[in-house]
Design an enzyme around this catalytic site. Sequence first.
Site, PDB file in Angstrom:
ATOM      1  N   LYS A 188       0.725  -1.344   0.067  1.00 10.86           N
ATOM      2  CA  LYS A 188      -0.100   0.144  -0.094  1.00 10.86           C
ATOM      3  C   LYS A 188       0.842   1.334  -0.016  1.00 10.86           C
ATOM      4  O   LYS A 188       1.507   1.297   0.977  1.00 10.86           O
ATOM      5  CB  LYS A 188      -0.861   0.091   1.364  1.00 10.86           C
ATOM      6  CG  LYS A 188      -1.834   1.386   1.108  1.00 10.86           C
ATOM      7  CD  LYS A 188      -2.641   1.617   2.379  1.00 10.86           C
ATOM      8  CE  LYS A 188      -1.988   2.604   3.499  1.00 10.86           C
ATOM      9  NZ  LYS A 188      -2.088   3.900   2.453  1.00 10.86           N
ATOM     10  N   GLY A 240       7.669   4.497   7.623  1.00 17.48           N
ATOM     11  CA  GLY A 240       6.571   5.757   7.930  1.00 17.48           C
ATOM     12  C   GLY A 240       6.767   6.393   9.368  1.00 17.48           C
ATOM     13  O   GLY A 240       8.163   6.212   9.998  1.00 17.48           O
ATOM     14  N   SER A 241       5.802   7.007   9.986  1.00 14.26           N
ATOM     15  CA  SER A 241       6.082   7.618  11.036  1.00 14.26           C
ATOM     16  C   SER A 241       6.503   6.810  12.424  1.00 14.26           C
ATOM     17  O   SER A 241       5.885   5.673  12.526  1.00 14.26           O
ATOM     18  CB  SER A 241       5.185   8.561  11.524  1.00 14.26           C
ATOM     19  OG  SER A 241       3.980   7.935  11.661  1.00 14.26           O
ATOM     20  N   THR A 242       7.151   7.260  13.437  1.00 19.08           N
ATOM     21  CA  THR A 242       7.354   6.529  14.721  1.00 19.08           C
ATOM     22  C   THR A 242       6.128   6.261  15.279  1.00 19.08           C
ATOM     23  O   THR A 242       5.960   5.199  15.831  1.00 19.08           O
ATOM     24  CB  THR A 242       8.428   7.254  15.652  1.00 19.08           C
ATOM     25  OG1 THR A 242       9.516   7.384  14.708  1.00 19.08           O
ATOM     26  CG2 THR A 242       8.474   6.703  17.054  1.00 19.08           C
ATOM     27  N   GLY A 245       4.533   3.365  13.656  1.00 22.69           N
ATOM     28  CA  GLY A 245       5.273   2.376  13.665  1.00 22.69           C
ATOM     29  C   GLY A 245       4.976   1.604  15.170  1.00 22.69           C
ATOM     30  O   GLY A 245       4.870   0.301  15.443  1.00 22.69           O
ATOM     31  N   GLU A 262      10.936   0.999   9.565  1.00 20.35           N
ATOM     32  CA  GLU A 262      12.053   1.982   9.230  1.00 20.35           C
ATOM     33  C   GLU A 262      11.108   3.182   9.445  1.00 20.35           C
ATOM     34  O   GLU A 262      10.159   3.866   8.639  1.00 20.35           O
ATOM     35  CB  GLU A 262      12.377   1.999   7.585  1.00 20.35           C
ATOM     36  CG  GLU A 262      12.926   0.637   7.269  1.00 20.35           C
ATOM     37  CD  GLU A 262      14.333   0.646   7.459  1.00 20.35           C
ATOM     38  OE1 GLU A 262      14.954   1.458   8.179  1.00 20.35           O
ATOM     39  OE2 GLU A 262      14.720  -0.482   7.158  1.00 20.35           O
ATOM     40  N   CYS A 296      13.631  10.714   6.035  1.00 19.74           N
ATOM     41  CA  CYS A 296      13.953  10.380   7.361  1.00 19.74           C
ATOM     42  C   CYS A 296      15.291  10.689   7.709  1.00 19.74           C
ATOM     43  O   CYS A 296      15.468  10.640   8.899  1.00 19.74           O
ATOM     44  CB  CYS A 296      13.651   9.014   7.073  1.00 19.74           C
ATOM     45  SG  CYS A 296      14.370   7.919   5.996  1.00 19.74           S
ATOM     46  N   GLU A 393      11.208  15.601  14.960  1.00 20.76           N
ATOM     47  CA  GLU A 393      11.057  15.575  13.571  1.00 20.76           C
ATOM     48  C   GLU A 393      10.349  16.599  12.988  1.00 20.76           C
ATOM     49  O   GLU A 393       9.009  16.420  13.006  1.00 20.76           O
ATOM     50  CB  GLU A 393      10.730  14.161  12.933  1.00 20.76           C
ATOM     51  CG  GLU A 393      11.145  13.881  11.579  1.00 20.76           C
ATOM     52  CD  GLU A 393      10.701  12.626  11.095  1.00 20.76           C
ATOM     53  OE1 GLU A 393       9.776  12.021  11.497  1.00 20.76           O
ATOM     54  OE2 GLU A 393      11.527  11.835  10.511  1.00 20.76           O
TER      55      GLU A 393
HETATM   56  P1  NAP Z   1       2.726   7.607   8.301  1.00 18.48           P
HETATM   57  O1  NAP Z   1       1.540   8.588   8.349  1.00 18.48           O
HETATM   58  O2  NAP Z   1       3.393   6.717   9.502  1.00 18.48           O
HETATM   59  O3  NAP Z   1       2.210   6.826   6.948  1.00 18.48           O
HETATM   60  C1  NAP Z   1       3.123   5.703   6.347  1.00 18.48           C
HETATM   61  C2  NAP Z   1       2.152   4.756   5.944  1.00 18.48           C
HETATM   62  O4  NAP Z   1       1.346   4.246   6.709  1.00 18.48           O
HETATM   63  C3  NAP Z   1       0.931   5.487   5.034  1.00 18.48           C
HETATM   64  O5  NAP Z   1       0.856   4.526   3.764  1.00 18.48           O
HETATM   65  C4  NAP Z   1      -0.215   5.501   5.945  1.00 18.48           C
HETATM   66  O6  NAP Z   1      -1.301   5.544   5.107  1.00 18.48           O
HETATM   67  C5  NAP Z   1       0.067   4.079   6.732  1.00 18.48           C
HETATM   68  N1  NAP Z   1      -0.718   4.276   7.957  1.00 18.48           N
HETATM   69  C6  NAP Z   1      -1.237   5.308   8.677  1.00 18.48           C
HETATM   70  N2  NAP Z   1      -1.834   4.940   9.612  1.00 18.48           N
HETATM   71  C7  NAP Z   1      -1.563   3.436   9.689  1.00 18.48           C
HETATM   72  C8  NAP Z   1      -1.936   2.571  10.624  1.00 18.48           C
HETATM   73  N3  NAP Z   1      -2.698   2.817  11.758  1.00 18.48           N
HETATM   74  N4  NAP Z   1      -1.763   1.166  10.247  1.00 18.48           N
HETATM   75  C9  NAP Z   1      -1.032   1.078   9.190  1.00 18.48           C
HETATM   76  N5  NAP Z   1      -0.781   1.829   8.395  1.00 18.48           N
HETATM   77  C10 NAP Z   1      -0.991   3.150   8.701  1.00 18.48           C
HETATM   78  O7  NAP Z   1       4.049   8.584   7.785  1.00 18.48           O
HETATM   79  P2  NAP Z   1       4.121   9.322   6.692  1.00 18.48           P
HETATM   80  O8  NAP Z   1       3.808  11.061   7.169  1.00 18.48           O
HETATM   81  O9  NAP Z   1       3.428   9.001   5.448  1.00 18.48           O
HETATM   82  O10 NAP Z   1       5.813   9.592   6.288  1.00 18.48           O
HETATM   83  C11 NAP Z   1       6.840  10.350   6.829  1.00 18.48           C
HETATM   84  C12 NAP Z   1       7.414   9.518   7.905  1.00 18.48           C
HETATM   85  O11 NAP Z   1       8.094   8.581   7.520  1.00 18.48           O
HETATM   86  C13 NAP Z   1       8.558  10.333   8.658  1.00 18.48           C
HETATM   87  O12 NAP Z   1       8.243  10.069  10.154  1.00 18.48           O
HETATM   88  C14 NAP Z   1       9.652   9.685   8.216  1.00 18.48           C
HETATM   89  O13 NAP Z   1      10.844   9.835   8.878  1.00 18.48           O
HETATM   90  C15 NAP Z   1       9.307   8.327   8.048  1.00 18.48           C
HETATM   91  N6  NAP Z   1      10.318   7.674   6.897  1.00 18.48           N
HETATM   92  C16 NAP Z   1      11.092   6.869   7.396  1.00 18.48           C
HETATM   93  C17 NAP Z   1      12.005   6.050   6.548  1.00 18.48           C
HETATM   94  C18 NAP Z   1      12.920   5.205   6.855  1.00 18.48           C
HETATM   95  O14 NAP Z   1      13.559   4.220   6.144  1.00 18.48           O
HETATM   96  N7  NAP Z   1      13.138   5.134   8.208  1.00 18.48           N
HETATM   97  C19 NAP Z   1      12.009   6.386   5.130  1.00 18.48           C
HETATM   98  C20 NAP Z   1      11.048   7.304   4.869  1.00 18.48           C
HETATM   99  C21 NAP Z   1       9.939   7.943   5.952  1.00 18.48           C
HETATM  100  P3  NAP Z   1      -1.931   7.010   4.650  1.00 18.48           P
HETATM  101  O15 NAP Z   1      -0.887   7.738   4.010  1.00 18.48           O
HETATM  102  O16 NAP Z   1      -2.844   6.688   3.799  1.00 18.48           O
HETATM  103  O17 NAP Z   1      -2.253   7.563   5.874  1.00 18.48           O
END
Ligand code: NAP
Length: 482
Positions: A188, A240-242, A245, A262, A296, A393
């Site tokens: 997804k 995605g976000s902590t 996670g 991650e 990230c 962050e």
């Molecule tokens: P996010 O809000 O955590 O979303 C990541 C993904 O998870 C999206 O596809 C999101 O769907 C989905 N999601 C949201 N709520 C969920 C739930 N309860 N259960 C399962 N999946 C769910 O993060 P983001 O705002 O898209 O991305 C930014 C974050 O990603 C930052 O904190 C960044 O540091 C981190 N990041 C980390 C890395 C790494 O390799 N460590 C790489 C890139 C980014 P929707 O978008 O449809 O809500």
Amino acid sequence: MNTESFNWEYAPAPEAKDHAKIKKQYDLFINGKFTKPLSKKYFATTSPSSLEKLAEVAEANENDVNAAVKAARVAYEKYWKKLTAKERGKYIFRIARIIQERSRELAVIESMDGGKPIRESRDFDIPNAANYFFYYAGWADKLEYAFPNKTPKSLGVAAQIIPWNFPLLMAAWKIAPALATGNTVVLKPAEGTPLTALKLAEIIQYADLPPGVVNIITGFGATGAAMVNHKDVNKIAFTGSTDVGKIIQKAVAGSNKKLTLELGGKAANIVFDDAPINQAVEGIVNGIFFNQGHVCCAGSRLFVQENVAEEVISKLKERMETLIVGDPLDKNTDIGAINSKEQLDKINSYLHIGKEEGLEIHQSNCNVPSKGYFCKPTLFIGASQSNRVVQEEIFGPVLTIQTFRTIEEVIEKANNIPYGLSAGVWTDKGSKIFNLTTKLRAGVVWANTYNKFDPTSPFGGYKESGFGREGGLHGLLPYITF
Ligand code: NAP
Ligand code: MG
């Protein structure tokens, strides 16, 4: 130096977009076909720069997730598990080749949907996405050499959830190792940037992968949650976000599902007085302004040794004046659009917090388009460990600057943070680099460079930045058992 001498006017150099084929509406890619969602619902994906609606994509509900997982399970048992490793490798190789062939279209769509500069999607995201497929295609029939005297076995169905900052690249990081190790996939993309993942679905269809081996479904957080909670999933890979996670880790606790996370980061970029200062300034700019700071591993906390702080900051300010903020499709653009209104609001709230905390704020004098979501490159000078802008962050083009005197002090400060994804070190001395690489609690430490990626090299975090590695031989491990 007179900064005005840098203020050249560039004629617009927009990349053509007429060749980018975006359908009006996208269904879910399940069992090798684009399938109408059982939810009967669709949502729009828009461009964060032009604000135009680009397409409607399906919103998968729990029943749709069930259908995708079922297709992946059947494909696993029926075809993928039985296929020779060499044949699996050929399919992955084919995906890599088609990504290369369609790279121009993929780059344009990535920049339209997510707002990143075309230079970056063209030169970084898309070629790297192809490289990860090439790299893991090579591993498919060599797993016994990767893990000598062991018999690696696939896990089954992998549910993979990715964020919006590197949409196609994150899809490649997830899908390529899963397929190479013999697993099938339900992926997804994030709600705001689904288009290149859907293009990848078309590529996978064209590559003639057995139906159901890769399923790509779109939706919001609830769709991701349904994937995580599905009983017939063996492996979950999340970037995605902590915060999300942590929710996933709780949901998976007590089950047999294998998990990699991650998550966020707040990297220290450390400049010593013996560093090549001009190179370091380039590295600082690349570290935080690359992809609007939507990275990230962005070098968002700068630590400069006190005796060169004035020089570094003044050169950094000069360099910032030359950065062009604007149309992501313009080849001159250095800093494109912030990915969404929500993200821009978040960044602006941190600009406010930093000012309230009494920090000196510096922004470049560039023009910013009146339409769309944009943010000027920003410095917070004179920051300290306790500032929220240092600890949290921001995920935007915002750099905090702290100074230090001794190596012990900077190690202490760099590590004093909940995250541990990456770091950068700038110095002329190899011994200092080795000293720091062993003491910085970060998954990746770059020396005299920043934001360099290679499929052969593992990537991942410590502490609240998550666990598990993606890339390299290490990136095979989360998808196998012995
Ligand atoms: P996010 O809000 O955590 O979303 C990541 C993904 O998870 C999206 O596809 C999101 O769907 C989905 N999601 C949201 N709520 C969920 C739930 N309860 N259960 C399962 N999946 C769910 O993060 P983001 O705002 O898209 O991305 C930014 C974050 O990603 C930052 O904190 C960044 O540091 C981190 N990041 C980390 C890395 C790494 O390799 N460590 C790489 C890139 C980014 P929707 O978008 O449809 O809500
Ligand atoms: Mg979008």
